[in-house]
Design a protein around this motif. Structure first.
Motif, mmCIF file in Angstrom:
data_model
loop_
_atom_site.group_PDB
_atom_site.id
_atom_site.type_symbol
_atom_site.label_atom_id
_atom_site.label_comp_id
_atom_site.label_asym_id
_atom_site.label_seq_id
_atom_site.Cartn_x
_atom_site.Cartn_y
_atom_site.Cartn_z
ATOM 1 N N SER A 1 -2.620 -1.489 -3.369
ATOM 2 C CA SER A 1 -3.419 -0.436 -2.767
ATOM 3 C C SER A 1 -2.680 0.893 -2.886
ATOM 4 O O SER A 1 -1.458 0.946 -2.716
ATOM 5 N N VAL B 1 0.860 -1.175 0.000
ATOM 6 C CA VAL B 1 0.000 0.000 0.000
ATOM 7 C C VAL B 1 0.901 1.231 0.000
ATOM 8 O O VAL B 1 1.729 1.411 0.895
ATOM 9 N N GLU C 1 -3.747 -5.342 2.761
ATOM 10 C CA GLU C 1 -2.440 -4.698 2.668
ATOM 11 C C GLU C 1 -1.406 -5.469 3.511
ATOM 12 O O GLU C 1 -1.697 -5.881 4.635
ATOM 13 N N SER D 1 -8.300 -1.964 0.999
ATOM 14 C CA SER D 1 -7.921 -2.959 0.000
ATOM 15 C C SER D 1 -8.610 -4.294 0.235
ATOM 16 O O SER D 1 -9.101 -4.929 -0.696
ATOM 17 N N ILE E 1 -6.446 2.225 6.201
ATOM 18 C CA ILE E 1 -5.446 1.151 6.143
ATOM 19 C C ILE E 1 -5.500 0.296 7.399
ATOM 20 O O ILE E 1 -5.466 -0.941 7.324
#
Length: 511
Positions: free
Chosen positions: A375, A223, A253, A402, A238
């Motif tokens: 990502s 990511v 991720e 993601s 995230i």
């Protein structure tokens, strides 16, 4: 497993396949309306049991979070149903009246489904629905650590389908699973297609079975946080994505790459969202736990919470810790933090330039995530488009989670629990697998163009042979005419002219 139990497993598998084959032969004559009613019934039943199945999966496998499993089960049931409910999968599915081409859908037959331990119920529901939608039968080999919850999900789908009119046996499973039974299932003469979601070994076995197969690859997803990203919002997404079901979705991720000029801000936001940064001594302890053998992930950490993983490594962390992070500079099989971890553990890489960020992402993918997903968080559209054109992945998730975005939860991608990795990852497709991938599509085409076919010209050998034959015929004609002339008489020019004329006529007739 003993030899006797192994034999019992094989015999049971063969019986299930036989029953599935018989059911599919009946089911393939069903109308689109009947099929759609069956799929809706199965999807509704599975959706209603989403939480119950999530709890079962966590209790049996010891992985993930029940409430998060519930969401995955809802994606595998309702979201998948909504995405396929209006698709034509029976009879004529498309007709081009201008070009006079008609497409006709036909089922594969019996499909073998391999189910992973990380997503045992959601994947089972998903495969059941897309198989029912396409008039295929499904026989599943559950993971040995998730047999009961997988069968429970399949049974819910089967009972609802049968209640709506589907034939008994259209969905089946191996109750006493074994490696031998799974391998023979994939090679069984009555299995026409394999849907393999699971570890690399099983996917390779599916591809080497001699059958058509849809497989997946590992998802070592980088990511990248570009300097234009909204850091606070980005970091929250995230962290939420990485901790979703404790990181068991393959599109989650796996490594953070951040531009240097926003690094400190990113670290601050990570800490604000429950991240714990390991010191050098703690990093060494964690490396031994992640990968006791270089390049091999320790299965004991998969789907576990950050607090539990820290405890397994002998590290004390706050009780509200959500993520374990270290700053890393190296990438390789012998660098445990850089491999796919399927748990809430992150390496943090610092990029001194945009080009270095791209290089870091590419190296992470090349280590074991080619073809899967990447990502990206940026507010510059040209950055997103450049990554889309240059990265060897099948999905680029921009400014979203993601893990959930790749399966269609927060994006317009096709809802799916089997994500193809294309040729980058050794797969036949880069699509999110869905119902349309389980159909044979026949094409009926009418003639719409007139074409004139020239006569075949004689080859040089044919021409030579023809000339030789004609030459022989001419000699015979001349000989027969000459024999009629009395040698004692003077040759009349008229006779010669008639002779030549006769020879020419006969020659022309033979050409």
């Amino acid at each position: 497993m003993s030899i006797e139990k192994n034999q019992q497993s094989l015999e049971k598998m063969r019986m299930v396949v036989q029953k599935a084959k018989e059911a599919q032969l009946i089911y393939q004559s069903f109308s689109q309306e009947a099929v759609d009613a069956i799929v809706k019934s199965a999807a509704d039943a599975a959706f209603a049991k989403a939480l119950e199945l999530g709890v079962m999966a966590v209790e049996e496998t010891g992985m993930g979070v029940a409430e998060h499993k519930k969401i995955k089960n809802e994606v595998g049931s309702k979201a998948v149903y909504e995405s396929i409910k209006d698709e034509k999968t029976v009879g004529i599915i498309k007709e081009d009246r201008v070009n006079k081409v008609v497409e006709v859908a036909d089922p594969f037959g019996v499909i073998a489904g391999i189910i992973p331990t990380t997503n045992p119920t959601s994947t089972a529901i998903f495969k059941a629905l897309i198989s029912l939608k396409t008039r295929n039968a499904l026989v599943v080999s559950p993971h040995r650590r998730a047999v009961n919850c997988t069968i429970a999900a399949l049974r819910i789908c089967l009972e609802a389908a049968v209640k709506a009119g589907a034939p008994e046996g259209i969905i089946g499973w191996i109750e006493k699973t074994s490696l031998a039974a799974t391998e023979e299932l994939m090679m069984h003469r009555d299995v026409q297609l394999i849907l393999a979601t699971g570890g690399g070994g099983l996917v390779r076995a599916a591809y080497s079975s001699g059958k058509p197969a849809y497989g997946v690859g590992p998802g070592n997803v980088p990511v990248y946080i570009h300097r234009s990203a909204k850091v606070a919002k980005t970091v929250k997404m995230i962290v939420d994505s990485k901790t979703f079901d404790n990181g068991t979705i393959c599109a989650t991720e796996q490594a953070i790459v951040v531009d240097r000029n926003i690094k400190e801000m990113t670290i601050r936001e990570l800490k604000n969202n429950g991240a714990y940064f390991l010191n050098e001594e703690e990093k060494r302890k964690m490396e031994k736990l992640i990968s006791p053998t270089p390049g091999k992930l320790n299965p004991e950490i998969v789907g576990q919470s950050a607090v539990k993983i820290a405890s397994l490594a002998g590290i004390s962390v706050p009780r509200d810790t959500r993520l374990l992070i270290v700053e890393e500079t190296k990438i390789g099989k012998d660098i445990p933090f850089s491999i796919e971890k399927l748990s809430p553990i992150f390496p943090l890489y610092t990029a001194n330039s945009y080009e270095e960020a791209k290089d870091l992402c590419l190296r992470i993918l090349n280590l074991g995530g080619r073809g899967h997903s990447l990502s990206l968080h940026t507010n510059e559209d040209n950055v997103a488009k450049e990554f889309a054109q240059t990265m060897p992945v099948s999905r680029i998730l921009v400014n979203t989670l993601s893990s959930i975005g790749a399966v269609g939860g927060t994006t317009a991608l096709m809802p799916s629990l089997t994500l193809g990795c294309g040729s980058y990852g050794g797969n036949i497709t880069s699509d999110n697998i869905t119902a349309r991938h389980l159909l044979n599509v026949k094409k009926m085409a009418y003639g719409i163009k007139e074409i004139s076919i020239p006569k075949q010209s004689l080859s040089s050998n044919q021409t030579l042979n023809s000339q030789n034959e004609n030459g022989q015929q001419i000699d015979e004609i001349v000989k027969s005419v000459v024999e009629k002339i009395d040698p004692k008489q003077e040759i009349d020019p008229k006779i010669i002219a008639e002779l030549v004329s006769e020879v020419i006529k006969k020659y022309q007739m033979n050409v």
